[in-house]
Motif scaffolding. Structure first.
Motif, PDB file in Angstrom:
ATOM      1  N   SER A  66      -0.673  72.687  23.461  1.00 24.01           N
ATOM      2  CA  SER A  66      -0.838  72.554  24.980  1.00 24.01           C
ATOM      3  C   SER A  66      -2.206  73.197  25.340  1.00 24.01           C
ATOM      4  N   GLN A  67      -2.629  74.420  24.713  1.00 23.73           N
ATOM      5  CA  GLN A  67      -3.770  75.102  25.184  1.00 23.73           C
ATOM      6  C   GLN A  67      -5.095  74.785  24.199  1.00 23.73           C
ATOM      7  N   HIS A  68      -5.046  73.735  23.399  1.00 20.25           N
ATOM      8  CA  HIS A  68      -6.062  73.594  22.530  1.00 20.25           C
ATOM      9  C   HIS A  68      -6.205  72.087  22.513  1.00 20.25           C
ATOM     10  N   PRO A  69      -7.046  71.619  23.199  1.00 17.60           N
ATOM     11  CA  PRO A  69      -7.070  70.073  23.533  1.00 17.60           C
ATOM     12  C   PRO A  69      -7.534  69.231  22.293  1.00 17.60           C
ATOM     13  N   ARG A  70      -8.428  69.923  21.489  1.00 13.50           N
ATOM     14  CA  ARG A  70      -9.010  69.169  20.156  1.00 13.50           C
ATOM     15  C   ARG A  70      -7.769  68.960  19.558  1.00 13.50           C
ATOM     16  N   LEU A  71      -6.925  70.105  19.181  1.00 16.33           N
ATOM     17  CA  LEU A  71      -5.960  69.903  18.282  1.00 16.33           C
ATOM     18  C   LEU A  71      -4.844  68.747  18.732  1.00 16.33           C
ATOM     19  N   ALA A  72      -4.672  68.952  19.887  1.00 18.67           N
ATOM     20  CA  ALA A  72      -3.706  67.699  20.853  1.00 18.67           C
ATOM     21  C   ALA A  72      -4.298  66.347  20.406  1.00 18.67           C
ATOM     22  N   ALA A  73      -5.670  66.343  20.696  1.00 23.31           N
ATOM     23  CA  ALA A  73      -5.998  64.916  20.660  1.00 23.31           C
ATOM     24  C   ALA A  73      -5.858  64.373  19.082  1.00 23.31           C
ATOM     25  N   ILE A  74      -6.249  65.209  18.266  1.00 25.99           N
ATOM     26  CA  ILE A  74      -6.039  64.864  16.587  1.00 25.99           C
ATOM     27  C   ILE A  74      -4.583  64.642  16.288  1.00 25.99           C
ATOM     28  N   VAL A  80      -8.627  58.962  12.074  1.00 29.70           N
ATOM     29  CA  VAL A  80      -9.542  59.854  12.138  1.00 29.70           C
ATOM     30  C   VAL A  80      -9.978  60.215  13.518  1.00 29.70           C
ATOM     31  N   THR A  81     -10.011  61.267  14.079  1.00 27.29           N
ATOM     32  CA  THR A  81     -10.625  61.690  15.435  1.00 27.29           C
ATOM     33  C   THR A  81     -11.768  62.502  15.302  1.00 27.29           C
ATOM     34  N   TRP A  82     -12.738  61.964  15.789  1.00 27.52           N
ATOM     35  CA  TRP A  82     -14.232  62.619  15.791  1.00 27.52           C
ATOM     36  C   TRP A  82     -14.799  62.896  16.985  1.00 27.52           C
ATOM     37  N   LEU A  96     -14.810  82.279  15.063  1.00 31.50           N
ATOM     38  CA  LEU A  96     -13.872  82.567  13.762  1.00 31.50           C
ATOM     39  C   LEU A  96     -14.593  82.292  12.568  1.00 31.50           C
ATOM     40  N   LEU A  97     -15.598  81.379  12.594  1.00 29.67           N
ATOM     41  CA  LEU A  97     -16.332  81.009  11.399  1.00 29.67           C
ATOM     42  C   LEU A  97     -16.862  82.220  10.582  1.00 29.67           C
ATOM     43  N   ASP A  98     -16.735  82.323   9.472  1.00 30.77           N
ATOM     44  CA  ASP A  98     -17.317  83.173   8.351  1.00 30.77           C
ATOM     45  C   ASP A  98     -18.637  83.292   8.603  1.00 30.77           C
ATOM     46  N   THR A  99     -19.450  82.231   8.789  1.00 34.16           N
ATOM     47  CA  THR A  99     -20.879  82.178   8.912  1.00 34.16           C
ATOM     48  C   THR A  99     -21.390  82.748  10.321  1.00 34.16           C
ATOM     49  N   LEU A 100     -20.608  82.570  11.323  1.00 33.87           N
ATOM     50  CA  LEU A 100     -20.923  82.759  12.791  1.00 33.87           C
ATOM     51  C   LEU A 100     -20.055  83.584  13.455  1.00 33.87           C
ATOM     52  N   VAL A 101     -19.463  84.848  12.702  1.00 32.84           N
ATOM     53  CA  VAL A 101     -18.592  85.655  13.225  1.00 32.84           C
ATOM     54  C   VAL A 101     -19.158  86.285  14.449  1.00 32.84           C
ATOM     55  N   GLY A 102     -18.147  85.956  15.751  1.00 34.56           N
ATOM     56  CA  GLY A 102     -18.505  86.688  16.777  1.00 34.56           C
ATOM     57  C   GLY A 102     -19.157  85.690  17.705  1.00 34.56           C
ATOM     58  N   GLU A 103     -19.652  84.585  17.185  1.00 31.26           N
ATOM     59  CA  GLU A 103     -20.737  83.914  17.803  1.00 31.26           C
ATOM     60  C   GLU A 103     -20.048  82.344  18.250  1.00 31.26           C
ATOM     61  N   PRO A 104     -20.394  81.900  19.488  1.00 29.94           N
ATOM     62  CA  PRO A 104     -19.726  80.419  19.887  1.00 29.94           C
ATOM     63  C   PRO A 104     -20.300  79.352  18.822  1.00 29.94           C
ATOM     64  N   LEU A 105     -19.629  78.642  18.574  1.00 32.28           N
ATOM     65  CA  LEU A 105     -19.920  77.291  17.643  1.00 32.28           C
ATOM     66  C   LEU A 105     -20.957  76.922  18.457  1.00 32.28           C
ATOM     67  N   PRO A 106     -22.493  76.571  17.697  1.00 29.30           N
ATOM     68  CA  PRO A 106     -23.446  75.796  18.516  1.00 29.30           C
ATOM     69  C   PRO A 106     -23.171  74.272  18.395  1.00 29.30           C
ATOM     70  N   VAL A 107     -23.961  73.448  18.957  1.00 28.09           N
ATOM     71  CA  VAL A 107     -23.824  72.087  18.788  1.00 28.09           C
ATOM     72  C   VAL A 107     -23.352  71.520  17.422  1.00 28.09           C
ATOM     73  N   HIS A 108     -22.156  71.041  17.127  1.00 25.84           N
ATOM     74  CA  HIS A 108     -21.950  70.820  15.785  1.00 25.84           C
ATOM     75  C   HIS A 108     -21.032  69.716  15.742  1.00 25.84           C
ATOM     76  N   ASP A 109     -20.630  69.120  14.648  1.00 25.81           N
ATOM     77  CA  ASP A 109     -19.962  68.222  14.283  1.00 25.81           C
ATOM     78  C   ASP A 109     -18.465  68.702  13.934  1.00 25.81           C
ATOM     79  N   CYS A 110     -17.543  67.907  14.567  1.00 28.46           N
ATOM     80  CA  CYS A 110     -16.197  68.260  14.317  1.00 28.46           C
ATOM     81  C   CYS A 110     -15.130  67.038  14.319  1.00 28.46           C
ATOM     82  N   MET A 111     -14.023  66.949  13.245  1.00 25.82           N
ATOM     83  CA  MET A 111     -13.456  65.665  13.124  1.00 25.82           C
ATOM     84  C   MET A 111     -11.921  66.278  12.455  1.00 25.82           C
TER      85      MET A 111
END
Length: 521
Positions: A66-74, A80-82, A96-111
């Motif tokens: 209920s607190q994570h709308p992307r996961l709820a949508a999937i 496939v949800t894109w 939480l990404l290893d390559t961007l620890v502590g930084e917000p995810l920039p414009v990116h792809d997610c599915m």
């Protein structure tokens, strides 16, 4: 190219964790993405079971749907949800990404895609890429094709757990497995993957099928109640009550009545018959927490119950039969209490038919990060934060701290640090990073493991410091070292000589002889 290694893994006898970890690693390589996560649906939240490209403590988090709308949508869709790169829906992996620890995810792809087993939703598979356009039509079609293999991997892992449960289950017992949580189980979950914890859980699952009394030994805050609940949940008595009694909170004048009940008129104020905790646990399990606090008079009645399977209500003329399994727990050295006359020796031997030492948090390696991840997510949701995480130095501080208060102390440390960060003016819309200063740990209290973080622990308690360099004869130095090792092992295992002998990897009879020579006995 993708299907070949995955098919090979399906046909190979692999541990569940290895198979699922190889699955997400293959998918990350195939789709050239930053992170892949496999999350299992449990009640109203998703639990990561394998991740690639996320920080380690992500495995300890529990994502409320209920607190994570992307996961709820999937979860809500079968295909496939894109998510478009300019989607405003918050990403559960921010910071939480290893390559961007502590930084917000920039414009990116997610599915992502929902996985089902036996026609029921099992969980989700998510993929994140830092470069837009990574997940085009071909990638989405490939993920749809991969769903069958992913579902096969989780189905095989589930079947393997069922087979293992049937092998260790007592006759006529139904399979009671961890994949089908009951209401309230999420709050009582045992989090961790370290070798000491895995050995302990296996031992508990084996002894759960018997009716032997179990004595849980461990420091304050190690979670003895959680392990007692697991013992009950894995036992043939799981459908019957588990009754928890905090012996330390029982007034001495009422302890007997609370445990065994009373009849009307037994004492002033007894206006009606009242069953005790033993009768409330009929057919199930009675958990006696802090059993070392019971008054001696009540200990005598408890002993008779364990010997004869009978109780007698206070003021009653006749005993009653009860069918109850007893699990006891203590953070005290009951052997020392027996020696001092505060605890009955015969009751101690009855309760400790099967003693189980619970390792302290400092001996569980990287489990401290997984458990911290669980508390981070709970506090993120409680405080309404976008993201709450640990910096690299903060993670190292958690690893090195000795945790005298164990898991309970860790929970308080994380909660306090989150509140401190919020009180210093951070925005709830930002990624909040907890630094070592916010954790407020004693910098001088450092625990340096004698082995790598997840190496098997050699003991269930703190390691003894090496004696000072000898200045006398070598024999005296050797004796001093042996004396220290033996007394430390005994302290760690509640005075149990058999457990201490196993920890020291010596024969029990030889240990007794050596102890007598060294003046310990």
């Amino acid at each position: 190219m993708l299907h070949t290694p995955l098919l090979a893994d399906l046909a190979t006898d692999l541990p569940q964790a290895v198979r699922l970890q190889r699955l997400v690693a293959h998918l990350r390589e195939r789709f050239h993405c930053g992170a892949v996560a496999l999350l299992q649906l449990e009640e109203d939240h998703l639990r990561p079971v394998a991740v690639e490209g996320l920080v380690r403590e992500a495995l300890g988090r529990r994502f409320a749907v209920s607190q994570h709308p992307r996961l709820a949508a999937i979860l809500a869709r079968t295909d496939v949800t894109w998510f478009h790169h300019d989607s405003t829906l918050p990403d559960p992996y921010d910071g939480l990404l290893d390559t961007l620890v502590g930084e917000p995810l920039p414009v990116h792809d997610c599915m992502g895609i929902r996985l089902s087993v036996d026609g029921q939703p099992w969980g989700v598979l998510t993929l994140d890429a830092l470069q837009t356009g990574t997940f085009g039509d071909d990638a989405r079609a490939a993920l749809a094709d991969c769903r069958v293999l992913a579902e096969a991997a989780v189905r095989i892992s589930r079947l393997e757990r069922e087979v293992q449960a049937l092998r260790t289950a007592p006759p006529l017992r139904g399979v009671d497995d961890e994949r089908t949580p009951r209401a309230g189980d999420a709050d009582m979950e045992i989090v961790g993957q370290s070798e000491p914890l895995m050995r302990l859980l296996h031992e508990l699952d084996v002894v759960a099928g018997s009716d032997l009394p179990v004595l849980l030994l461990g420091e304050t805050g190690v979670g003895k109640e959680l392990f007692a609940r697991r013992l009950h949940r894995q036992s043939p008595r799981a459908a019957r009550p588990l009754v928890h009694v905090n012996c330390a909170a029982l007034p001495e004048s009422l302890a007997e009545s609370e445990l065994f009940g009373h009849v009307r008129g037994a004492f002033s104020g007894a206006v009606a018959d009242r069953p005790g905790r033993f009768e409330a646990a009929e057919g199930g399990t009675l958990f006696l927490d802090e059993v070392g606090e019971l008054p001696l008079a009540v200990q005598a009645k408890l002993l008779r119950t364990l010997q004869n399977g009978e109780i007698q209500r206070l003021g009653a003329d006749r005993p009653r039969r009860v069918n109850v399994r007893v699990i006891a727990a203590t953070n005290r050295n009951l052997r020392e209490q027996v020696t001092g006359g505060a605890f009955r020796a015969d009751l101690y031997h009855r309760l400790s038919v099967y003693p189980v030492p619970i390792p302290p948090l400092r001996d569980r390696g990287n489990d401290v990060l997984l458990i911290a991840g669980r508390f981070l997510e709970l506090n993120r949701a409680r405080l309404g934060l976008r993201s709450l995480r640990l910096s690299g130095p903060a993670q190292e501080a958690l690893r090195r701290y000795p945790w005298p208060g164990n898991i309970r102390e860790l929970e308080h440390v994380v909660s306090r640090a989150a509140l401190k960060a919020l009180s210093r003016g951070v925005s709830r819309a930002d990624i909040v990073t907890l630094e070592p200063a916010l954790l407020d740990l004693d910098a001088d209290a450092v625990h340096t493991p004698a082995a790598p973080p997840d190496a098997p622990a050699q003991s269930a308690g703190p390691r003894a410091a090496l004696p000072a360099a000898p200045t006398g004869p070598l024999r005296e130095a050797v004796d001093a070292c042996q004396r220290t090792s033996i007394t430390t092992a005994l302290a760690q295992h509640g005075g149990n000589w058999a457990q201490a002998a196993r920890a020291l990897e010596v024969d029990a009879s030889n240990l007794h002889k050596l102890a007598r020579r060294l003046g310990i006995k």
